[in-house]
Scaffold this active site. Sequence first.
Site, PDB file in Angstrom:
ATOM      1  N   HIS A  64       0.850  -1.192   0.000  1.00 56.96           N
ATOM      2  CA  HIS A  64       0.000   0.000   0.000  1.00 56.96           C
ATOM      3  C   HIS A  64       0.882   1.237   0.000  1.00 56.96           C
ATOM      4  O   HIS A  64       2.106   1.154   0.145  1.00 56.96           O
ATOM      5  CB  HIS A  64      -0.892   0.019   1.248  1.00 56.96           C
ATOM      6  N   HIS A 121       4.740  -0.010  -0.227  1.00 58.56           N
ATOM      7  CA  HIS A 121       5.484  -0.880   0.681  1.00 58.56           C
ATOM      8  C   HIS A 121       4.538  -1.864   1.367  1.00 58.56           C
ATOM      9  O   HIS A 121       3.326  -1.659   1.411  1.00 58.56           O
ATOM     10  CB  HIS A 121       6.237  -0.066   1.733  1.00 58.56           C
ATOM     11  N   ASP A 144       0.904   5.263   1.872  1.00 57.81           N
ATOM     12  CA  ASP A 144       0.354   5.798   3.115  1.00 57.81           C
ATOM     13  C   ASP A 144      -0.553   7.013   2.945  1.00 57.81           C
ATOM     14  O   ASP A 144      -1.235   7.395   3.890  1.00 57.81           O
ATOM     15  CB  ASP A 144       1.491   6.138   4.085  1.00 57.81           C
ATOM     16  N   ARG A 175       6.876  -9.451  16.593  1.00 55.18           N
ATOM     17  CA  ARG A 175       7.575  -8.290  16.005  1.00 55.18           C
ATOM     18  C   ARG A 175       6.968  -7.022  16.576  1.00 55.18           C
ATOM     19  O   ARG A 175       5.768  -6.777  16.428  1.00 55.18           O
ATOM     20  CB  ARG A 175       7.431  -8.318  14.480  1.00 55.18           C
TER      21      ARG A 175
END
Length: 771
Positions: free
Chosen positions: A603, A675, A605, A685
């Site tokens: 996508h 990204h 941002d 994570r």
Amino acid sequence: MASLLLLLLLAAAAAATSPGRLVPYDLLYADGVRAYFARDWGRAAELLQRALHSYAGLRAARRACRAACRREAAFLGGPGAAGPWEAALFGRVLQRADCLQHCLGLRLGVAPSAHRASHAVRRDFEQREPYNYLQVAFFQLKKLDRAVSAAHTFFVANPQHLQMREDIEKYRRMSGVKSDNFRDLEAAPHWAARKSPRSLLSGVKTNHCECDTETFRWQSWQAAGPRGRNIWLKSMRFAVTAWWAEAYEAGVQHYNADEYLQAVARLEESLTEALAALEECRALCEGPWEDEEEEEEEEMQPGLYEAIAAHYIQVLKCRQQCVLEIATKPGQISATEDFIPSHLDLLQFAYDQVGNQALAAECAASYLLFYPTDEPMLEKMKEYRTELGEDTAFAARESIQHYVQRSLMEKKLIYYAVEHLGGTFNDPDLWTPDELIPENLKEKHREDQEKQKQETLDVEEREKRGPLPFEGIAVVMDSRRMNGTQRVVFDRVLTESECKDLLRLTKAAGEAGDGYRARRSPHTPHERFEGLTVLRAVQLAQNGDVDWRDAKLLLQASEKSRKIIESYFTPGKKLHFSFTHLVCRTAVDEEQEGRMDLSHPVHADNCLLDPEGQECWREPPAYVYRDYSGILYLNDDFQGGGLFFTEMDTVTVTAEVHPKCGRLVAFSSGKENPHGVWAVSRGRRCAIALWYTHSQEHAEQERVKAEELMEQRAVEQDRPDGEERQGTDRSGRSSSEPPLPNSGARATSRRQKPGSDRTQHPKELRVRDEF
């Protein structure tokens, strides 16, 4: 006999101009650096200056000898074609080599081989490294004016050198430093600052009159023609001194201000000097063979003709790149596009505006040598023929004809070598005709041109960067290494202990946080998602659910990241927080088998990505106000979860970033940076996700409330009834590291401009714990 006469003539010429034995510059440089590290500043300054003088003398000798031997041992008009061709060709080659060896030996005072420095030393001199040492030596010797000149000379060639940038700013603030001390001691003539022709002609006697500023008539300058103007400029070179405008840029400024007479003068001056600088650069290309790959001695060496061809093509490529060297202004990395043709384009219009259609037509004809199908220029040529008569001959300038013909001949040879012998060639010119490029190389040529455009964008991005506001932070990947634009990766933004403290805070995110409260991720059923905003973290600290110091550290870490990203991408332009989110993604162990999806799909941002249409629509529901994004990683003890960038197709991966503690990846939020996140296949994570905006009206309001709550607590701690907390570190830090200034970080001032909206904060604040 003729050869002996030639050597005698060269000996006489060299004896008349030789300064004596020229000590090799690499030896002087080595001794100067040794004296520098021994803190023998006087000897260091002397030896470094002598090294620079020797380097300049060597280059001048090479230029002069190659020019002299080109005349005295010319290839044309040699032995007749009746003799063997090898004797006809190589006989002249040997004579030229003999001429150069003797000429250089006489000028230098030693064998030319003594001046063959290592590649590392040559690179230091090309990058002006001696001036870096020299400015420190002069500073220690209290010779401030010379230190400033040396520092400035180094800085214009190395504008991204952060330490020198800071040194320059310190010099500017020092008393006794004058603006004229900031001189580029290595400036090329066509970029060098000089007076305008009007001021140069003040008080200068010509064959026609004694002129001064008041009586000089610009009509005579206009009517003199190129040859007359060049003679005037050469005759007045003794009067050329510092002037704030530079020749080419001043000409463009006059042109944009419709001051065409002044523009003509400055652009003619710049073009003359640029062509002269081009010849000097080309002469220096005829140096020794340089094997960039530094092949091992055991490897097979090329034969006679292969070696000659390889060295000759290396020289031709070097000559072709000279146009980029002369078109690059000191202090910049990218060259001015179409530098020579742009002179002619501007001059054509300027001459037309001042009423000299003959010279305008000459410039138009010269420009058409570069772009023969340029329709606007062809239309202008028709107008000039109508005005001046159909029978009038419009010839391009001889200097430009020679430049174009020679360049095309060299390109043809280079492209032949690349096609048949291998290798690559980055053509520096946009005007190279398509028919000159072999068919099988045209696609590669187009790719190279696109790559050059991309590199230009990268360069412009680098030139906008400011110095980082904290020491110890390293840029480990920039846009070039990441194959994109407006991308960067920093390391050492956080310490290991700070990462551990923030990871402790993430446990609260799973129990009482916000985001999705440990529910399945909205992007994949194979992971759990946990999130915590800065306001929620402070509220949890108020309730006693988390440590105040950890909540404060979240604010500090995100603010530090903001300052780094702002200083790198938008120095001088404020970035506001748009949203801050401490997030963790945890792999669901029983859901990983056969998994094919991503942790976060590709996508952009601030726009809606349309891979099929190769477009990104900047409209709601996208967060259209976001300008920059960042991710500050806290750990790496998991599998997968790396960030990756793609082309607009969302499939072609262009770069990857592997998470680790203290690593900050930052990028612009638009369509240039699609990204996604690879699947987290094992472990957890955690990172701080950050988004920024230039729009203050879209600033993160929750953060403002969180900062207010944090400062209220600080005020309460300062009251007498807070003395029972004496065991708590006032900085709110869990780490034992000392606060500023001993921490090594450079915090920026909190002072605001008058009328700022931050007046509600306490007047006196503690150190901001910026690690």
